[in-house]
Structure formats: C-alpha cells, structure tokens
Design a protein around this motif. Structure first.
Motif, PDB file in Angstrom:
ATOM      1  N   LEU A 220       3.166 -31.316 -53.901  1.00 11.86           N
ATOM      2  CA  LEU A 220       4.125 -30.373 -54.471  1.00 11.86           C
ATOM      3  C   LEU A 220       3.662 -29.866 -55.831  1.00 11.86           C
ATOM      4  O   LEU A 220       3.703 -28.661 -56.100  1.00 11.86           O
ATOM      5  CB  LEU A 220       5.500 -31.022 -54.596  1.00 11.86           C
ATOM      6  N   MET A 221       3.203 -30.758 -56.691  1.00 12.37           N
ATOM      7  CA  MET A 221       2.790 -30.338 -58.025  1.00 12.37           C
ATOM      8  C   MET A 221       1.520 -29.489 -57.977  1.00 12.37           C
ATOM      9  O   MET A 221       1.268 -28.698 -58.885  1.00 12.37           O
ATOM     10  CB  MET A 221       2.582 -31.548 -58.924  1.00 12.37           C
ATOM     11  N   ALA A 222       0.758 -29.622 -56.891  1.00 18.33           N
ATOM     12  CA  ALA A 222      -0.453 -28.808 -56.753  1.00 18.33           C
ATOM     13  C   ALA A 222      -0.158 -27.415 -56.214  1.00 18.33           C
ATOM     14  O   ALA A 222      -1.033 -26.542 -56.247  1.00 18.33           O
ATOM     15  CB  ALA A 222      -1.450 -29.512 -55.829  1.00 18.33           C
ATOM     16  N   ALA A 223       1.057 -27.170 -55.733  1.00 22.11           N
ATOM     17  CA  ALA A 223       1.400 -25.869 -55.149  1.00 22.11           C
ATOM     18  C   ALA A 223       1.284 -24.775 -56.194  1.00 22.11           C
ATOM     19  O   ALA A 223       1.861 -24.879 -57.287  1.00 22.11           O
ATOM     20  CB  ALA A 223       2.805 -25.912 -54.568  1.00 22.11           C
ATOM     21  N   GLN A 224       0.575 -23.719 -55.858  1.00 22.39           N
ATOM     22  CA  GLN A 224       0.385 -22.591 -56.768  1.00 22.39           C
ATOM     23  C   GLN A 224       1.025 -21.310 -56.237  1.00 22.39           C
ATOM     24  O   GLN A 224       0.855 -20.246 -56.823  1.00 22.39           O
ATOM     25  CB  GLN A 224      -1.105 -22.359 -57.002  1.00 22.39           C
ATOM     26  N   SER A 225       1.736 -21.414 -55.137  1.00 23.85           N
ATOM     27  CA  SER A 225       2.370 -20.249 -54.521  1.00 23.85           C
ATOM     28  C   SER A 225       3.683 -20.673 -53.882  1.00 23.85           C
ATOM     29  O   SER A 225       3.913 -21.864 -53.627  1.00 23.85           O
ATOM     30  CB  SER A 225       1.451 -19.632 -53.458  1.00 23.85           C
ATOM     31  N   TYR A 227       4.430 -19.984 -50.879  1.00 26.70           N
ATOM     32  CA  TYR A 227       4.047 -20.449 -49.547  1.00 26.70           C
ATOM     33  C   TYR A 227       3.745 -21.948 -49.574  1.00 26.70           C
ATOM     34  O   TYR A 227       4.236 -22.709 -48.727  1.00 26.70           O
ATOM     35  CB  TYR A 227       2.821 -19.678 -49.050  1.00 26.70           C
ATOM     36  N   GLU A 228       2.954 -22.387 -50.533  1.00 28.85           N
ATOM     37  CA  GLU A 228       2.593 -23.791 -50.626  1.00 28.85           C
ATOM     38  C   GLU A 228       3.790 -24.656 -50.973  1.00 28.85           C
ATOM     39  O   GLU A 228       3.941 -25.770 -50.450  1.00 28.85           O
ATOM     40  CB  GLU A 228       1.479 -23.963 -51.659  1.00 28.85           C
ATOM     41  N   PHE A 229       4.666 -24.170 -51.840  1.00 28.64           N
ATOM     42  CA  PHE A 229       5.874 -24.926 -52.180  1.00 28.64           C
ATOM     43  C   PHE A 229       6.768 -25.091 -50.954  1.00 28.64           C
ATOM     44  O   PHE A 229       7.259 -26.192 -50.672  1.00 28.64           O
ATOM     45  CB  PHE A 229       6.644 -24.218 -53.303  1.00 28.64           C
ATOM     46  N   ASP A 230       6.979 -24.000 -50.232  1.00 32.97           N
ATOM     47  CA  ASP A 230       7.826 -24.070 -49.041  1.00 32.97           C
ATOM     48  C   ASP A 230       7.215 -24.971 -47.975  1.00 32.97           C
ATOM     49  O   ASP A 230       7.943 -25.614 -47.207  1.00 32.97           O
ATOM     50  CB  ASP A 230       8.063 -22.665 -48.483  1.00 32.97           C
ATOM     51  N   GLN A 231       5.904 -25.028 -47.921  1.00 35.50           N
ATOM     52  CA  GLN A 231       5.224 -25.872 -46.946  1.00 35.50           C
ATOM     53  C   GLN A 231       5.517 -27.348 -47.204  1.00 35.50           C
ATOM     54  O   GLN A 231       5.716 -28.134 -46.268  1.00 35.50           O
ATOM     55  CB  GLN A 231       3.709 -25.624 -47.003  1.00 35.50           C
TER      56      GLN A 231
END
Length: 326
Positions: A220-225, A227-231
């Motif tokens: 989660l903390m690595a999410a940069q978009s 899309y990645e957060f929702d994933q």
C-alpha cells in the motif's frame, strides 16, 4: 432548461478552473454554513455521520430537502458542499450531507470503507431520509458520490421514484476506467493522484491498526497511483477481484439507460479527471436523463463572476433544474 457555463476570462483551462474553485473561490456570501451532526447505526454494525444544515431551524418540516453525497475524500467542509449550503439556504430548502464511511473525521468501525460504486449505501441513506422527511427530496452527488448515486438510480429503475423526486451528478466519473487512467497519467498524477493518496494512505493505515492483516502495508505504501491503491485496498475490501473488476463493475455509465427518475448529469468537457470521449451521449441514456456538457468548468469548478469569483452559479443551475423537473 439548459445551462451552458461560460468560464470567466481570467480563469482559463480545466486545471486552473479545478484548483481555483477548490482553494480560492468564494463559497458563500451569507453566514457560514452551520451543521448539526447525527450518527446513524448501519445494519452491519458500523456507522455513518450525517451533517444537517442548522442555520434554518425555522423552516417548515416539509420544505424541500437536498441530500448531497460528497466526492473522494470529501465532507461537509468541501467547497461544493458549502456552495450548495448557500443556495439551499436562499431557496428555503433543508440540506443534509451524509458522509461516506471514514470521511467524517472519525474512522469507521468495520473493515470496509467506501468506494465509487457504493450504491447500496446510497440507497440505505436515502431510504432513511425519506422515512423522516415528508416533503420533496432531491439528491446531488459530486464526483465519486455522483457515480454512486447514478449507479443506484440505474439499479432501482422505477422504484427510485418512491424515494426521491430528482437527482443530479456533478463532475462524476461514470466511466471509472477512463477516469482512473486519466488521473494516473502525466501532470494529473502529480497534481491530483498524489494529493488523493496523501490522505487515502494514512486512512488505510489506520484501518490496518484496527484489523491487522487486512492488507500488505508495504504494497500500500508503495502505491504511486490510484490504480495501485485500489488494487491493494479498495477492490479487495469491497468484494472486487482487482482494480479492473472494480472500475468496470462500479461504473454508473452502463446503467444510465435504466434510470427512471428525473436525472441531470453535469460534466465539463475540459475536466482533467474525466476524458470528454468517455462522456455519454443521449443515445446511451434513458429519456429521463438530461446531459449538460459545457466546454469549460474543470472538475467541480464552475467559478463565475468578476475576480475573485464565487461558486454560486452551478448550485443555482442544478437546484433550479430540480425545481423545474422534480
């Protein structure tokens, strides 16, 4: 009635119109909106907080009521909520701002949070308001809240008329895939995705403290978009396989042909969040749905007047349309 917004000469471009409205434009000219909060227990053992405008305690109980569903990370303090509070005050309407779970300043109790297609929650809230209000009931959804509201209308069909007299969405991403990709790309990723993630990540980490093991904190903390957060967070917590499944199934656009109540969709064609190519045509919606797609306005922008401008024109136009068609 047709409203064709014209941006003031001193505020050019979708990004400027978006950011200026949110940060600098005058939201109201009268007294500050005052809110009285009610906490409602949900059927699944959680809660939602509903803020009622309390400036007008002398209004008749059966005066029209506007329920406003806020956007991503919004609340009754958002610029659009305060602008609608001013307009409904002028019209002699009651107004309520139901907060999606976790958005009222206190983390909610359940593992779930909220999402763009949360039409079941919208339906439960509107039904409860309808039970306690005898007069006309209208609902406006802003951005995420508008997608969820329109999704509810499409799911409900004719039975929605038993609950509300008319609805409107403003700057709503009714095609979540197109909008999500737009926010995550180019300058939008820098201006907007980073801003949203700046509040969404800490809120998700609070949820992890409540429910250890709910998701992988490093991912989660690595999410940069978005899309990645929702994933990592939004999709699995709310019963979706992944981001693609969430964005496809939660989008309101496919259900607009099934809407059976007066419904207004207002989307600026220069909205940086929502590609104009993803907006519906009249052939893609039911006869109950009115499309307003002005060339300018940005994302929930629509500031007007001489510098420094105010936000009163859009709430006036939306509520006037409701008065005429609801």
């Amino acid at each position: 009635m047709i409203w064709d917004y014209q941006a003031p000469w001193w505020l050019p471009g979708g990004n400027a119109q978006t950011i200026y409205a949110a940060k600098l434009a005058r939201r109201y000219s009268g007294p500050d909106p005052k809110w009285t909060r009610e906490r409602w227990d949900t059927p699944d053992g959680d809660f939602v907080d509903v803020d009622w405008r309390s400036n007008d305690n002398s209004l008749p109980k059966d005066a029209p009521l506007l329920a406003l569903f806020h956007g991503l990370e919004g609340s009754s303090s958002s610029h659009y909520a305060q602008a609608f509070a001013e307009e409904t005050h002028k019209r002699g309407w009651h107004m309520a701002v139901p907060h999606f779970r976790g958005c009222s300043g206190e983390i909610n109790w359940a593992p779930r949070a909220y999402h763009s297609g949360d039409f079941e929650e919208v339906g439960w809230i509107l039904s409860r308001i309808r039970q306690q209000h005898r007069g006309h009931l209208f609902a406006v959804g802003i951005s995420l809240g508008g997608n969820a509201l329109m999704r509810w209308a499409g799911e409900m069909g004719q039975s929605a008329r038993q609950v509300v007299d008319g609805i409107a969405s403003v700057s709503s991403p009714i095609d979540l895939t197109a909008s999500g990709n737009a926010i995550d790309a180019g300058i939008n990723k820098v201006l907007y995705a980073r801003m949203f993630l700046g509040t969404m990540k800490p809120r998700a980490m609070e949820k992890l403290k409540q429910f250890p093991g709910l998701f992988d904190p490093q991912e989660l903390m690595a999410a940069q978009s978005l899309y990645e957060f929702d994933q990592v967070f939004t999709a699995p917590l709310h019963g979706f396989k992944n981001t693609d499944d969430y964005w496809e199934r939660a989008s309101a656009k496919p259900g607009l042909s099934r809407v059976q109540i007066p419904a207004l969709l207002l989307n600026a064609r220069n909205d940086p969040f929502i590609p104009a190519s993803s907006l519906p045509t009249q052939a893609q919606v039911s006869d109950w749905v009115k499309l307003w797609q002005p060339a300018a306005g940005g994302h929930v922008g629509f500031a007007s007047g001489a510098f420094p401008g105010d936000l009163q024109e859009m709430p006036w136009a939306v509520t006037e349309w409701m008065t005429q068609h609801g």
